[in-house]
Scaffold this motif. Structure first.
Motif, short mmCIF file in Angstrom:
data_model
loop_
_atom_site.label_atom_id
_atom_site.label_comp_id
_atom_site.label_asym_id
_atom_site.label_seq_id
_atom_site.Cartn_x
_atom_site.Cartn_y
_atom_site.Cartn_z
N VAL A 13 0.67 -1.14 -0.09
CA VAL A 13 0.13 0.15 0.04
C VAL A 13 0.74 1.27 -0.03
O VAL A 13 2.01 1.13 0.60
N ARG A 14 0.23 2.25 -0.86
CA ARG A 14 1.07 3.60 -0.72
C ARG A 14 -0.18 4.73 -0.79
O ARG A 14 -0.82 4.55 -1.73
N LYS A 15 -0.08 5.80 -0.04
CA LYS A 15 -0.96 6.67 -0.20
C LYS A 15 -0.34 7.91 0.01
O LYS A 15 0.38 8.38 0.88
N GLU A 16 -0.39 9.00 -1.06
CA GLU A 16 0.01 10.35 -0.87
C GLU A 16 -1.21 11.35 -1.22
O GLU A 16 -1.99 11.18 -2.08
N ILE A 17 -0.72 12.60 -0.75
CA ILE A 17 -1.69 13.71 -1.12
C ILE A 17 -0.82 14.58 -2.07
O ILE A 17 0.27 14.96 -1.75
N TRP A 18 -1.57 14.95 -3.12
CA TRP A 18 -1.06 15.79 -4.17
C TRP A 18 -1.90 17.09 -4.24
O TRP A 18 -3.19 16.91 -3.80
N TRP A 19 -1.36 18.15 -4.81
CA TRP A 19 -2.39 19.25 -4.70
C TRP A 19 -1.98 19.99 -6.12
O TRP A 19 -0.97 20.08 -6.70
N HIS A 20 -3.33 20.52 -6.43
CA HIS A 20 -3.20 21.37 -7.91
C HIS A 20 -4.18 22.28 -7.96
O HIS A 20 -5.38 22.05 -7.89
N GLU A 21 -3.99 23.43 -8.02
CA GLU A 21 -4.66 24.59 -8.37
C GLU A 21 -6.04 24.75 -7.36
O GLU A 21 -7.30 24.64 -7.88
N THR A 23 -7.13 22.10 -5.34
CA THR A 23 -7.84 20.77 -5.11
C THR A 23 -6.60 19.95 -4.72
O THR A 23 -5.54 19.87 -5.37
N HIS A 24 -7.03 18.78 -3.90
CA HIS A 24 -6.18 17.95 -3.18
C HIS A 24 -6.49 16.63 -3.93
O HIS A 24 -7.69 16.51 -4.08
N TYR A 25 -5.59 15.76 -4.23
CA TYR A 25 -5.77 14.35 -4.79
C TYR A 25 -4.86 13.33 -3.97
O TYR A 25 -4.02 13.62 -3.46
N LEU A 26 -5.62 12.23 -3.93
CA LEU A 26 -5.08 11.09 -3.03
C LEU A 26 -4.42 9.99 -4.14
O LEU A 26 -5.55 9.66 -5.14
N TYR A 27 -3.31 10.03 -4.27
CA TYR A 27 -2.66 8.68 -5.12
C TYR A 27 -2.70 7.48 -3.96
O TYR A 27 -2.27 7.58 -2.95
N GLU A 37 -3.34 -2.03 -8.49
CA GLU A 37 -3.50 -1.04 -9.00
C GLU A 37 -3.20 0.20 -8.29
O GLU A 37 -3.09 0.23 -7.16
N VAL A 38 -3.42 1.48 -9.06
CA VAL A 38 -3.25 2.60 -8.71
C VAL A 38 -4.47 3.40 -8.88
O VAL A 38 -4.80 3.35 -10.10
N MET A 39 -5.09 4.14 -7.99
CA MET A 39 -6.34 4.97 -8.44
C MET A 39 -5.92 6.22 -7.84
O MET A 39 -5.29 6.72 -6.88
N VAL A 40 -6.64 7.23 -8.36
CA VAL A 40 -6.34 8.59 -8.01
C VAL A 40 -7.85 9.24 -7.75
O VAL A 40 -8.77 9.16 -8.45
N PHE A 41 -8.04 9.82 -6.64
CA PHE A 41 -9.33 10.34 -6.01
C PHE A 41 -9.23 11.82 -5.52
O PHE A 41 -8.08 12.22 -5.08
N GLU A 42 -10.50 12.52 -5.52
CA GLU A 42 -10.09 13.83 -5.15
C GLU A 42 -10.48 13.69 -3.38
O GLU A 42 -10.98 12.95 -2.88
N CYS A 43 -9.52 14.45 -2.73
CA CYS A 43 -9.59 14.38 -1.44
C CYS A 43 -9.55 15.73 -0.60
O CYS A 43 -9.13 16.74 -1.25
N THR A 50 -13.13 12.68 -0.94
CA THR A 50 -14.44 13.46 -0.75
C THR A 50 -15.35 12.92 -2.06
O THR A 50 -16.50 13.25 -1.94
N ASP A 51 -14.83 12.33 -2.68
CA ASP A 51 -15.46 11.66 -4.18
C ASP A 51 -15.06 10.47 -4.46
O ASP A 51 -13.93 10.34 -4.66
N TRP A 52 -15.78 9.21 -4.12
CA TRP A 52 -15.10 7.80 -4.52
C TRP A 52 -15.06 7.48 -6.04
O TRP A 52 -14.70 6.42 -6.07
N ASN A 53 -15.51 8.53 -6.84
CA ASN A 53 -15.26 7.93 -8.26
C ASN A 53 -14.06 8.23 -8.57
O ASN A 53 -13.60 9.27 -8.27
N GLU A 54 -13.50 7.17 -8.86
CA GLU A 54 -11.97 7.25 -9.14
C GLU A 54 -11.58 8.22 -10.31
O GLU A 54 -12.47 8.06 -11.44
#
Length: 77
Positions: A13-21, A23-27, A37-43, A50-54
């Motif tokens: 497992v690996r979880k990271e927070i990324w930011w762009h303009e 909005t935060h994203y979870l890798y 697999e790898v998925m990106v979500f809004e967080c 905050t939204d479980w739609n990958e």
């Protein structure tokens, strides 16, 4: 796209927070039994999804910087 924080790291497992303009994203990388697999979500800023739609999916492992770069390319018009 900017790396903000590592939330969890390990062999499976690996979880990271990324930011762009603003909005935060979870890798989120998972390697469980029959899938990897790898998925990106809004967080939020703490990594709570905050939204479980990958927003982006990669079959298998891919480094976070590569995934997030490809994700950004995929949403640019």
């Amino acid at each position: 796209m900017r790396f903000m924080a590592m939330l969890e790291t390990g062999e499976d497992v690996r979880k990271e927070i990324w930011w762009h303009e603003g909005t935060h994203y979870l890798y989120s990388y998972t390697n469980k039994d029959m899938f990897e697999e790898v998925m990106v979500f809004e967080c939020d800023s703490r990594g709570n999804i905050t939204d479980w739609n990958e927003l982006f999916v990669v079959n298998g492992y891919e480094e976070a910087s590569v995934t997030m770069g490809n994700f950004m390319q995929s949403i640019r018009v």
